[in-house]
Design an enzyme around this catalytic site. Structure first.
Site, PDB file in Angstrom:
ATOM      1  N   ASP A  91      18.351 -22.172 -11.919  1.00 34.81           N
ATOM      2  CA  ASP A  91      17.692 -20.886 -12.349  1.00 34.81           C
ATOM      3  C   ASP A  91      17.805 -20.107 -10.780  1.00 34.81           C
ATOM      4  O   ASP A  91      16.628 -20.373 -10.106  1.00 34.81           O
ATOM      5  CB  ASP A  91      16.762 -20.359 -13.162  1.00 34.81           C
ATOM      6  N   LYS A 153      20.291 -13.859 -15.973  1.00 39.03           N
ATOM      7  CA  LYS A 153      18.994 -13.978 -16.321  1.00 39.03           C
ATOM      8  C   LYS A 153      18.037 -12.777 -16.189  1.00 39.03           C
ATOM      9  O   LYS A 153      18.396 -12.353 -14.855  1.00 39.03           O
ATOM     10  CB  LYS A 153      18.381 -15.205 -15.905  1.00 39.03           C
ATOM     11  N   LYS A 182      20.404 -14.847 -20.368  1.00 35.22           N
ATOM     12  CA  LYS A 182      19.082 -15.445 -20.552  1.00 35.22           C
ATOM     13  C   LYS A 182      18.024 -14.470 -20.574  1.00 35.22           C
ATOM     14  O   LYS A 182      17.910 -13.610 -19.491  1.00 35.22           O
ATOM     15  CB  LYS A 182      19.039 -16.468 -19.577  1.00 35.22           C
TER      16      LYS A 182
END
Length: 216
Positions: A91, A153, A182
Protein backbone atom coordinates in the site's frame (compact mmCIF):
# COMPACT_ATOMS: atom_id res chain seq x y z
CA UNK A 1 -24.25 -9.68 4.39
CA UNK A 2 -22.71 -12.50 6.43
CA UNK A 3 -19.75 -11.75 8.66
CA UNK A 4 -17.42 -14.20 6.89
CA UNK A 5 -17.87 -12.27 3.64
CA UNK A 6 -17.02 -9.03 5.40
CA UNK A 7 -13.95 -10.56 7.09
CA UNK A 8 -12.73 -11.88 3.74
CA UNK A 9 -12.46 -8.26 2.58
CA UNK A 10 -10.63 -6.97 5.68
CA UNK A 11 -6.96 -6.03 5.70
CA UNK A 12 -6.49 -6.58 9.43
CA UNK A 13 -4.31 -3.61 10.31
CA UNK A 14 -1.82 -2.46 12.90
CA UNK A 15 0.38 0.44 11.80
CA UNK A 16 0.82 2.40 15.03
CA UNK A 17 4.42 3.53 15.54
CA UNK A 18 4.51 1.97 18.98
CA UNK A 19 3.49 -1.48 17.71
CA UNK A 20 5.50 -4.36 19.15
CA UNK A 21 6.26 -7.79 17.72
CA UNK A 22 3.96 -9.35 20.31
CA UNK A 23 1.10 -7.19 19.03
CA UNK A 24 1.96 -8.00 15.41
CA UNK A 25 1.87 -11.71 16.27
CA UNK A 26 -1.62 -11.23 17.69
CA UNK A 27 -2.73 -9.48 14.50
CA UNK A 28 -1.34 -12.37 12.47
CA UNK A 29 -3.06 -14.95 14.68
CA UNK A 30 -6.38 -13.15 14.27
CA UNK A 31 -5.87 -12.79 10.52
CA UNK A 32 -5.39 -16.53 10.23
CA UNK A 33 -8.25 -17.41 12.58
CA UNK A 34 -10.79 -15.12 10.94
CA UNK A 35 -9.49 -15.64 7.38
CA UNK A 36 -9.01 -11.97 6.59
CA UNK A 37 -7.80 -10.79 3.20
CA UNK A 38 -4.42 -9.87 4.68
CA UNK A 39 -2.64 -8.48 7.69
CA UNK A 40 -1.33 -4.96 7.11
CA UNK A 41 1.72 -4.22 9.24
CA UNK A 42 4.81 -1.96 9.40
CA UNK A 43 7.65 -2.82 7.00
CA UNK A 44 10.09 -3.64 9.79
CA UNK A 45 7.95 -6.63 10.83
CA UNK A 46 7.28 -8.07 7.37
CA UNK A 47 10.05 -10.69 7.32
CA UNK A 48 9.19 -11.94 10.82
CA UNK A 49 5.49 -12.01 10.04
CA UNK A 50 5.98 -13.80 6.74
CA UNK A 51 7.97 -16.52 8.48
CA UNK A 52 5.47 -16.65 11.35
CA UNK A 53 2.27 -17.04 9.30
CA UNK A 54 3.75 -19.66 6.95
CA UNK A 55 1.50 -18.64 4.09
CA UNK A 56 -1.73 -18.88 6.06
CA UNK A 57 -2.58 -15.20 5.52
CA UNK A 58 -1.09 -12.69 3.03
CA UNK A 59 1.23 -10.07 4.49
CA UNK A 60 0.60 -6.47 3.43
CA UNK A 61 2.77 -3.46 4.24
CA UNK A 62 3.09 0.24 3.48
CA UNK A 63 5.39 2.39 1.34
CA UNK A 64 5.96 6.15 1.59
CA UNK A 65 3.85 6.01 4.71
CA UNK A 66 2.10 8.04 6.03
CA UNK A 67 2.91 11.34 4.29
CA UNK A 68 3.76 10.27 0.75
CA UNK A 69 6.48 12.85 0.16
CA UNK A 70 9.37 10.42 -0.02
CA UNK A 71 11.19 10.40 -3.34
CA UNK A 72 10.07 7.93 -5.96
CA UNK A 73 13.40 6.12 -5.65
CA UNK A 74 12.89 5.58 -1.93
CA UNK A 75 9.34 4.31 -2.44
CA UNK A 76 10.59 1.87 -5.06
CA UNK A 77 13.35 0.67 -2.75
CA UNK A 78 10.86 0.23 0.09
CA UNK A 79 8.55 -1.78 -2.14
CA UNK A 80 11.35 -3.99 -3.43
CA UNK A 81 12.60 -4.67 0.11
CA UNK A 82 9.09 -5.47 1.35
CA UNK A 83 8.55 -7.98 -1.44
CA UNK A 84 11.97 -9.52 -0.76
CA UNK A 85 10.95 -9.88 2.90
CA UNK A 86 7.74 -11.68 1.98
CA UNK A 87 5.03 -9.06 1.46
CA UNK A 88 2.46 -10.01 -1.16
CA UNK A 89 0.61 -6.68 -1.03
CA UNK A 90 1.98 -3.12 -0.98
CA UNK A 91 0.00 0.00 0.00
CA UNK A 92 1.81 3.14 -1.23
CA UNK A 93 1.03 6.78 -0.48
CA UNK A 94 1.07 9.21 -3.38
CA UNK A 95 2.64 12.66 -3.21
CA UNK A 96 -0.34 14.78 -2.13
CA UNK A 97 1.46 17.98 -3.05
CA UNK A 98 1.68 16.76 -6.62
CA UNK A 99 -2.11 16.43 -6.66
CA UNK A 100 -2.41 20.05 -5.53
CA UNK A 101 -0.01 21.03 -8.32
CA UNK A 102 -1.90 18.86 -10.81
CA UNK A 103 1.25 16.93 -11.67
CA UNK A 104 -0.80 14.02 -12.92
CA UNK A 105 1.89 12.60 -15.22
CA UNK A 106 4.42 12.55 -12.39
CA UNK A 107 1.97 10.72 -10.11
CA UNK A 108 1.13 8.25 -12.87
CA UNK A 109 4.80 7.54 -13.55
CA UNK A 110 5.59 7.13 -9.85
CA UNK A 111 2.78 4.63 -9.35
CA UNK A 112 3.99 2.56 -12.28
CA UNK A 113 7.61 2.66 -11.09
CA UNK A 114 6.55 1.43 -7.64
CA UNK A 115 4.40 -1.25 -9.27
CA UNK A 116 7.38 -2.41 -11.29
CA UNK A 117 9.32 -2.69 -8.02
CA UNK A 118 6.59 -4.91 -6.57
CA UNK A 119 7.66 -7.81 -8.78
CA UNK A 120 4.10 -8.77 -9.65
CA UNK A 121 2.69 -8.33 -6.16
CA UNK A 122 -0.54 -6.42 -5.51
CA UNK A 123 -0.29 -2.61 -5.32
CA UNK A 124 -2.81 -0.34 -3.61
CA UNK A 125 -2.49 3.43 -4.02
CA UNK A 126 -3.39 5.58 -1.01
CA UNK A 127 -4.66 9.01 -2.10
CA UNK A 128 -5.62 10.50 1.31
CA UNK A 129 -9.08 11.67 0.29
CA UNK A 130 -9.52 13.85 3.39
CA UNK A 131 -6.90 16.26 2.01
CA UNK A 132 -8.46 16.47 -1.46
CA UNK A 133 -11.39 18.30 -3.01
CA UNK A 134 -14.11 16.28 -4.73
CA UNK A 135 -12.66 17.33 -8.09
CA UNK A 136 -9.19 16.20 -7.06
CA UNK A 137 -10.56 12.85 -5.88
CA UNK A 138 -12.26 12.39 -9.25
CA UNK A 139 -9.08 13.17 -11.18
CA UNK A 140 -6.72 11.06 -9.06
CA UNK A 141 -9.14 8.14 -9.33
CA UNK A 142 -8.92 8.42 -13.09
CA UNK A 143 -5.12 8.56 -12.95
CA UNK A 144 -4.85 5.51 -10.69
CA UNK A 145 -7.31 3.62 -12.89
CA UNK A 146 -5.02 4.14 -15.89
CA UNK A 147 -1.94 2.97 -13.99
CA UNK A 148 -0.70 -0.55 -13.33
CA UNK A 149 -1.98 -0.53 -9.74
CA UNK A 150 -4.81 -2.87 -8.75
CA UNK A 151 -6.42 -0.72 -6.05
CA UNK A 152 -7.10 2.85 -5.06
CA UNK A 153 -7.27 3.37 -1.29
CA UNK A 154 -8.89 6.23 0.58
CA UNK A 155 -6.67 6.89 3.55
CA UNK A 156 -3.66 6.19 5.72
CA UNK A 157 -5.66 6.59 8.91
CA UNK A 158 -3.01 9.04 10.11
CA UNK A 159 -4.35 12.29 8.62
CA UNK A 160 -7.36 14.43 9.46
CA UNK A 161 -9.98 11.80 8.61
CA UNK A 162 -10.32 8.24 7.40
CA UNK A 163 -12.69 6.79 4.84
CA UNK A 164 -16.05 8.46 4.30
CA UNK A 165 -19.10 7.23 2.42
CA UNK A 166 -18.97 10.40 0.32
CA UNK A 167 -15.37 9.82 -0.79
CA UNK A 168 -15.92 6.14 -1.57
CA UNK A 169 -18.95 7.06 -3.68
CA UNK A 170 -16.75 9.44 -5.71
CA UNK A 171 -14.12 6.73 -6.14
CA UNK A 172 -16.77 4.24 -7.20
CA UNK A 173 -18.23 6.66 -9.74
CA UNK A 174 -14.83 7.29 -11.35
CA UNK A 175 -12.87 4.03 -11.27
CA UNK A 176 -12.31 2.07 -14.46
CA UNK A 177 -10.18 -0.72 -15.91
CA UNK A 178 -11.20 -3.10 -13.12
CA UNK A 179 -9.45 -0.97 -10.51
CA UNK A 180 -10.71 -1.90 -7.07
CA UNK A 181 -11.39 0.29 -4.03
CA UNK A 182 -10.06 -0.01 -0.50
CA UNK A 183 -11.74 2.02 2.25
CA UNK A 184 -9.50 2.54 5.27
CA UNK A 185 -9.51 4.48 8.51
CA UNK A 186 -12.35 4.97 10.97
CA UNK A 187 -14.41 1.91 10.02
CA UNK A 188 -15.90 1.33 13.44
CA UNK A 189 -18.94 -0.90 13.04
CA UNK A 190 -20.23 -3.87 11.07
CA UNK A 191 -22.85 -1.52 9.62
CA UNK A 192 -20.11 0.83 8.39
CA UNK A 193 -18.32 -2.09 6.78
CA UNK A 194 -21.49 -3.25 5.02
CA UNK A 195 -22.19 0.22 3.67
CA UNK A 196 -18.64 0.71 2.36
CA UNK A 197 -18.87 -2.63 0.58
CA UNK A 198 -22.28 -1.72 -0.83
CA UNK A 199 -20.80 1.54 -2.15
CA UNK A 200 -18.13 -0.40 -4.03
CA UNK A 201 -15.25 -1.08 -1.63
CA UNK A 202 -13.62 -4.45 -2.23
CA UNK A 203 -11.23 -4.14 0.73
CA UNK A 204 -11.52 -2.57 4.18
CA UNK A 205 -8.48 -1.41 6.12
CA UNK A 206 -9.41 -1.78 9.79
CA UNK A 207 -8.57 -3.49 13.06
CA UNK A 208 -11.96 -2.92 14.64
CA UNK A 209 -14.05 -5.38 12.63
CA UNK A 210 -12.06 -8.40 13.79
CA UNK A 211 -12.13 -7.09 17.35
CA UNK A 212 -15.89 -6.63 17.17
CA UNK A 213 -16.30 -10.23 16.03
CA UNK A 214 -13.93 -11.49 18.74
CA UNK A 215 -15.75 -9.60 21.45
CA UNK A 216 -19.22 -9.99 19.98
Amino acid sequence: MDIDTILSKVDHTLLKPEATWEQIQAICDDGIKFMTASVCIPPVFVKQAYEYVRGEVPVCTVVGFPNGYNTTEIKCAEAAQAVKDGASEIDMVINIGWVKEQRWDDIFCEINKVKDSCDGKLLKVIVETCLLSDEEIEKITQVVSLSKAEFIKTSTGFSTEGATFHAVKILSDNVSNNTKIKAAGGINTIEDAEKFIALGADRLGTSRIVNLVKNG
